[in-house]
Design a protein around this motif. Structure first.
Motif, PDB file in Angstrom:
ATOM      1  N   GLU A 123       0.831  -1.200   0.000  1.00 60.91           N
ATOM      2  CA  GLU A 123       0.000   0.000   0.000  1.00 60.91           C
ATOM      3  C   GLU A 123       0.868   1.254   0.000  1.00 60.91           C
ATOM      4  O   GLU A 123       1.810   1.380   0.782  1.00 60.91           O
ATOM      5  CB  GLU A 123      -0.909   0.007   1.229  1.00 60.91           C
ATOM      6  CG  GLU A 123      -1.893   1.161   1.256  1.00 60.91           C
ATOM      7  CD  GLU A 123      -2.857   1.076   2.418  1.00 60.91           C
ATOM      8  OE1 GLU A 123      -3.667   2.007   2.563  1.00 60.91           O
ATOM      9  OE2 GLU A 123      -2.778   0.085   3.176  1.00 60.91           O
ATOM     10  N   SER A 164      -6.743  -5.158  -2.844  1.00 60.32           N
ATOM     11  CA  SER A 164      -7.254  -5.260  -1.476  1.00 60.32           C
ATOM     12  C   SER A 164      -6.795  -6.590  -0.907  1.00 60.32           C
ATOM     13  O   SER A 164      -6.505  -7.536  -1.650  1.00 60.32           O
ATOM     14  CB  SER A 164      -8.781  -5.153  -1.447  1.00 60.32           C
ATOM     15  OG  SER A 164      -9.360  -6.176  -2.246  1.00 60.32           O
ATOM     16  N   THR A 165      -6.711  -6.670   0.413  1.00 61.78           N
ATOM     17  CA  THR A 165      -6.195  -7.868   1.071  1.00 61.78           C
ATOM     18  C   THR A 165      -7.183  -8.346   2.122  1.00 61.78           C
ATOM     19  O   THR A 165      -7.617  -7.567   2.984  1.00 61.78           O
ATOM     20  CB  THR A 165      -4.834  -7.592   1.725  1.00 61.78           C
ATOM     21  OG1 THR A 165      -3.917  -7.123   0.732  1.00 61.78           O
ATOM     22  CG2 THR A 165      -4.277  -8.862   2.360  1.00 61.78           C
ATOM     23  N   GLU A 224     -15.144  -8.669  -1.607  1.00 62.60           N
ATOM     24  CA  GLU A 224     -14.223  -7.592  -1.951  1.00 62.60           C
ATOM     25  C   GLU A 224     -14.741  -6.785  -3.146  1.00 62.60           C
ATOM     26  O   GLU A 224     -15.488  -7.310  -3.979  1.00 62.60           O
ATOM     27  CB  GLU A 224     -12.841  -8.161  -2.272  1.00 62.60           C
ATOM     28  CG  GLU A 224     -12.169  -8.828  -1.086  1.00 62.60           C
ATOM     29  CD  GLU A 224     -11.929  -7.865   0.049  1.00 62.60           C
ATOM     30  OE1 GLU A 224     -11.159  -6.901  -0.133  1.00 62.60           O
ATOM     31  OE2 GLU A 224     -12.534  -8.048   1.121  1.00 62.60           O
ATOM     32  N   GLN A 257      -4.558 -11.768  -1.173  1.00 64.13           N
ATOM     33  CA  GLN A 257      -4.472 -10.461  -1.827  1.00 64.13           C
ATOM     34  C   GLN A 257      -5.094 -10.538  -3.222  1.00 64.13           C
ATOM     35  O   GLN A 257      -4.800 -11.446  -3.996  1.00 64.13           O
ATOM     36  CB  GLN A 257      -3.033  -9.987  -1.942  1.00 64.13           C
ATOM     37  CG  GLN A 257      -2.919  -8.574  -2.494  1.00 64.13           C
ATOM     38  CD  GLN A 257      -1.502  -8.038  -2.461  1.00 64.13           C
ATOM     39  OE1 GLN A 257      -0.807  -8.049  -3.481  1.00 64.13           O
ATOM     40  NE2 GLN A 257      -1.071  -7.555  -1.295  1.00 64.13           N
TER      41      GLN A 257
END
Length: 296
Positions: A105, A113-114, A136, A197
């Protein structure tokens, strides 16, 4: 009176300022060292390109010679000119792991996004990986059975999984010919996941054309702080059952060894007729931590 004069005389001699010259070389090769830090009391300097230096100070102070990658030298008895030989040393640093397919990040120019372990525990029960990833942004998933078990599929921003690079511990899962992913072969894998991820669009995937739509990288974990053994039994709608046995060695085999094993069975009749599933999977992991390397 004589004692007082002697005291002042000794103090004056010890506090007198002198100038010394010298050179600093490497002990093994004799090569002059440039930029070596030399501190003598309240003054200091550095060696020039030929390893030479000149410095003024008090004879009562010690001479400290330091340079990165070499052992620091302390000298109390100084005679000019002086030759100082520095011994090379090995600089130790913390463990560095290079993962070229994981985004960071604020650094990596990739939209991602994780899923953290806490989020996985919140959303995961028995369903396949795609159904959990659907929480997500930009991710959509569906299953043929209708309840999330068995054959499931995932898409990112409209691209199906034949255009998504899927990896477990950086190992590609996409089929060599069709680039499809068969999640049914990895039932209950999220029980072993440290995180997942998801990169949307062109990212750091390594599967070539299949990474055009995005990438999914699931990272498993073996090492735990404490030794633990767990047995999980569960059941739900549509004759869905789950049985899992899991063991983590913790530090039983020392600080440098970690061992983990898992055996799982997930069975479901499915929401639709003739779409029942039976998944029996296992996981075996071993980590060996050396002084300069790690085997997993």
């Amino acid at each position: 009176m004589k004692i007082v004069l002697l005291f002042f005389l000794l103090t004056f001699l010890n506090a007198q300022t002198v100038t010394i010259t010298g050179e600093v070389i490497q002990k093994e090769t004799g090569v002059p060292l440039r930029g070596v830090n030399i501190r003598w009391g309240m003054t200091g300097t550095a060696t020039d390109r030929e390893g030479q230096f000149s410095l003024s100070g008090n004879l009562s102070d010690s001479l400290i010679v330091s340079h990165i990658g070499y052992k620091t030298v302390h000298l109390l008895s100084i005679k000019s000119p002086i030759t100082i030989r520095l011994t090379p040393i090995v600089l130790e640093s913390p463990v560095i792991e290079v993962e070229a397919v994981r985004a960071i990040e604020g650094i990596t120019p990739v939209t991602f996004s994780t899923l953290t372990p806490e989020e996985i525990r919140l959303h995961y029960s028995v369903q396949d990986v795609p159904m959990v990833l659907a929480t997500e942004p930009g991710v959509y998933a569906y299953s043929e059975s209708g309840n999330g078990t068995g054959y499931s599929y995932v898409s990112i921003r409209g691209f199906d999984q034949s255009r998504i690079s899927v990896m477990i511990d950086n190992v590609p899962l996409n089929d060599n010919e069709s680039f499809q992913v068969y999640w049914v072969d990895h039932g209950d894998i999220l029980a072993q996941a440290e995180d997942v991820q998801i990169q949307r669009g062109l990212g750091l995937g390594i599967i070539g054309s299949s990474s055009f739509g995005g990438s999914i990288n699931l990272r498993t974990g073996v090492r735990t702080d404490e030794e633990k053994t767990t047995l999980t039994l569960g059941g739900g709608s549509y004759n869905t059952t789950k049985t899992r046995f899991q063991y983590s060695s913790g530090k039983r085999f020392g600080e440098k060894n970690a061992f983990g094993v898992r055996v799982s069975q997930v069975e479901s009749a499915g929401y639709r007729k003739y779409h029942d599933s039976f998944q029996r999977t296992g996981f075996l992991g071993y980590d060996r931590y050396g002084d300069r390397w790690t085997h997993r």
